[in-house]
Scaffold this motif. Structure first.
Motif, PDB file in Angstrom:
ATOM      1  N   ALA A  41      57.783 -23.780  86.636  1.00 19.07           N
ATOM      2  CA  ALA A  41      57.775 -24.177  85.226  1.00 19.07           C
ATOM      3  C   ALA A  41      56.388 -24.682  84.817  1.00 19.07           C
ATOM      4  O   ALA A  41      55.960 -24.500  83.690  1.00 19.07           O
ATOM      5  N   LEU A  42      55.664 -25.294  85.781  1.00 14.21           N
ATOM      6  CA  LEU A  42      54.324 -25.820  85.492  1.00 14.21           C
ATOM      7  C   LEU A  42      53.251 -24.731  85.491  1.00 14.21           C
ATOM      8  O   LEU A  42      52.126 -24.977  85.073  1.00 14.21           O
ATOM      9  N   SER A  43      53.596 -23.535  85.966  1.00 14.17           N
ATOM     10  CA  SER A  43      52.585 -22.487  86.124  1.00 14.17           C
ATOM     11  C   SER A  43      52.038 -21.988  84.788  1.00 14.17           C
ATOM     12  O   SER A  43      50.987 -21.367  84.751  1.00 14.17           O
ATOM     13  N   VAL A  63      63.260 -32.746  87.493  1.00 22.55           N
ATOM     14  CA  VAL A  63      62.384 -31.623  87.141  1.00 22.55           C
ATOM     15  C   VAL A  63      61.873 -31.815  85.716  1.00 22.55           C
ATOM     16  O   VAL A  63      60.668 -31.731  85.447  1.00 22.55           O
ATOM     17  N   LEU A  64      62.785 -32.127  84.818  1.00 21.08           N
ATOM     18  CA  LEU A  64      62.448 -32.303  83.407  1.00 21.08           C
ATOM     19  C   LEU A  64      61.459 -33.452  83.228  1.00 21.08           C
ATOM     20  O   LEU A  64      60.461 -33.341  82.512  1.00 21.08           O
ATOM     21  N   ASP A  65      61.749 -34.551  83.916  1.00 21.79           N
ATOM     22  CA  ASP A  65      60.913 -35.731  83.809  1.00 21.79           C
ATOM     23  C   ASP A  65      59.480 -35.430  84.264  1.00 21.79           C
ATOM     24  O   ASP A  65      58.508 -35.758  83.585  1.00 21.79           O
ATOM     25  N   GLN A  66      59.357 -34.755  85.415  1.00 24.37           N
ATOM     26  CA  GLN A  66      58.017 -34.460  85.937  1.00 24.37           C
ATOM     27  C   GLN A  66      57.296 -33.424  85.084  1.00 24.37           C
ATOM     28  O   GLN A  66      56.088 -33.499  84.883  1.00 24.37           O
ATOM     29  N   GLN A  70      53.874 -34.341  83.165  1.00 28.76           N
ATOM     30  CA  GLN A  70      52.640 -33.604  83.464  1.00 28.76           C
ATOM     31  C   GLN A  70      52.152 -32.808  82.259  1.00 28.76           C
ATOM     32  O   GLN A  70      51.265 -31.965  82.372  1.00 28.76           O
ATOM     33  N   GLY A  71      52.764 -33.055  81.114  1.00 26.40           N
ATOM     34  CA  GLY A  71      52.217 -32.515  79.862  1.00 26.40           C
ATOM     35  C   GLY A  71      52.733 -31.144  79.442  1.00 26.40           C
ATOM     36  O   GLY A  71      52.294 -30.605  78.437  1.00 26.40           O
ATOM     37  N   SER A  72      53.656 -30.554  80.232  1.00 29.06           N
ATOM     38  CA  SER A  72      54.155 -29.237  79.843  1.00 29.06           C
ATOM     39  C   SER A  72      55.075 -29.344  78.630  1.00 29.06           C
ATOM     40  O   SER A  72      55.925 -30.218  78.557  1.00 29.06           O
ATOM     41  N   LYS A  73      54.877 -28.441  77.678  1.00 34.53           N
ATOM     42  CA  LYS A  73      55.723 -28.429  76.485  1.00 34.53           C
ATOM     43  C   LYS A  73      56.592 -27.176  76.447  1.00 34.53           C
ATOM     44  O   LYS A  73      57.125 -26.822  75.394  1.00 34.53           O
TER      45      LYS A  73
END
Ligand code: CA
Length: 223
Positions: A41-43, A63-66, A70-73
């Motif tokens: 998801a962060l990729s 997962v959602l929290d991290q 980490q700034g992913s929208k």
């Protein structure tokens, strides 16, 4: 066509989702573990995430929290148990864009997927970089446009997706399987030469030296 990440450990549900979304023209990636789901998801390679709560590794809340911290929208639709109001409230407070109580009909989920994708398109802040530059190629992700030395190059939707994953990983070797998975979804026969054919197309457009064949390993986009 969107790239949708499905994080779900129940094969029955994930294959049902993947099949339905592919029939709608989307490319899906399925992972069964929360930790892997977070990495994927962060990729920045997915337009939307469908996230189960009960997962091995990390649960959906973590997962959602991290992801958000980490700034992913990236838009996230959480799958919750129908009888758990607490789960639903926590998911929305934790940064989910929407939720889907299980069990659900595919049409219900699809309606939410469409809505979230439309909203994400209208909102430039989805966490995906707006522009990639490598090896003399510039890729504007929104609008989807490629230029080489200032000259616009026409790319098909698949060529664009392939270029995007190459450029996000410029200088690194990507295997055929990774490329197949991200651009075509893994339904393709791994013996298929579709990746090689498309790499050929990109070399014609970006120059023969833009992508190197690494024997026995895959391809590298040269930065
Ligand atoms: Ca589960």
């Amino acid at each position: 066509m969107a790239r949708i990440l499905i994080v779900e450990d129940e094969d029955r549900i994930s294959s049902f989702l993947a099949k339905g979304l592919k029939a709608e023209g989307h490319v899906t990636t399925v992972v069964r573990d929360g930790r892997q789901g977070l990495d994927d998801a962060l990729s920045g390679l997915h337009d939307l995430v469908i996230l189960d709560i009960g997962l091995p590794g990390l649960d959906g809340f973590e997962v959602l929290d991290q992801l958000r911290s980490q700034g992913s929208k990236v838009p996230v639709i959480v799958l919750t148990a129908r009888d758990s109001v607490t789960d639903t409230v926590s998911a929305l407070e934790g940064g989910a864009d929407d939720y889907m109580p299980k069990p659900f009909r595919f049409a219900e989920l699809l309606a939410r997927v469409r809505l979230r994708l439309r909203q994400a398109q209208a909102d430039p802040a989805t966490g995906v970089p707006e522009r990639l530059d490598a090896g003399g190629v510039r890729l504007d992700l929104r609008p989807r446009r490629a230029t080489v030395a200032g000259k616009e190059v026409d790319l098909s939707a698949r060529e664009f997706m392939l270029t995007e994953i190459f450029m996000l990983n410029a200088g690194q070797v990507l295997s055929r399987e990774q490329l197949l998975d991200h651009v075509w979804g893994l339904d393709f026969d791994p013996g298929s030469n579709v990746v090689d054919v498309y790499v050929g197309y990109l070399r014609k457009k970006f120059g023969a030296g833009s992508i190197t064949t690494v024997r026995g390993m895959g391809y590298r986009f040269n930065a």
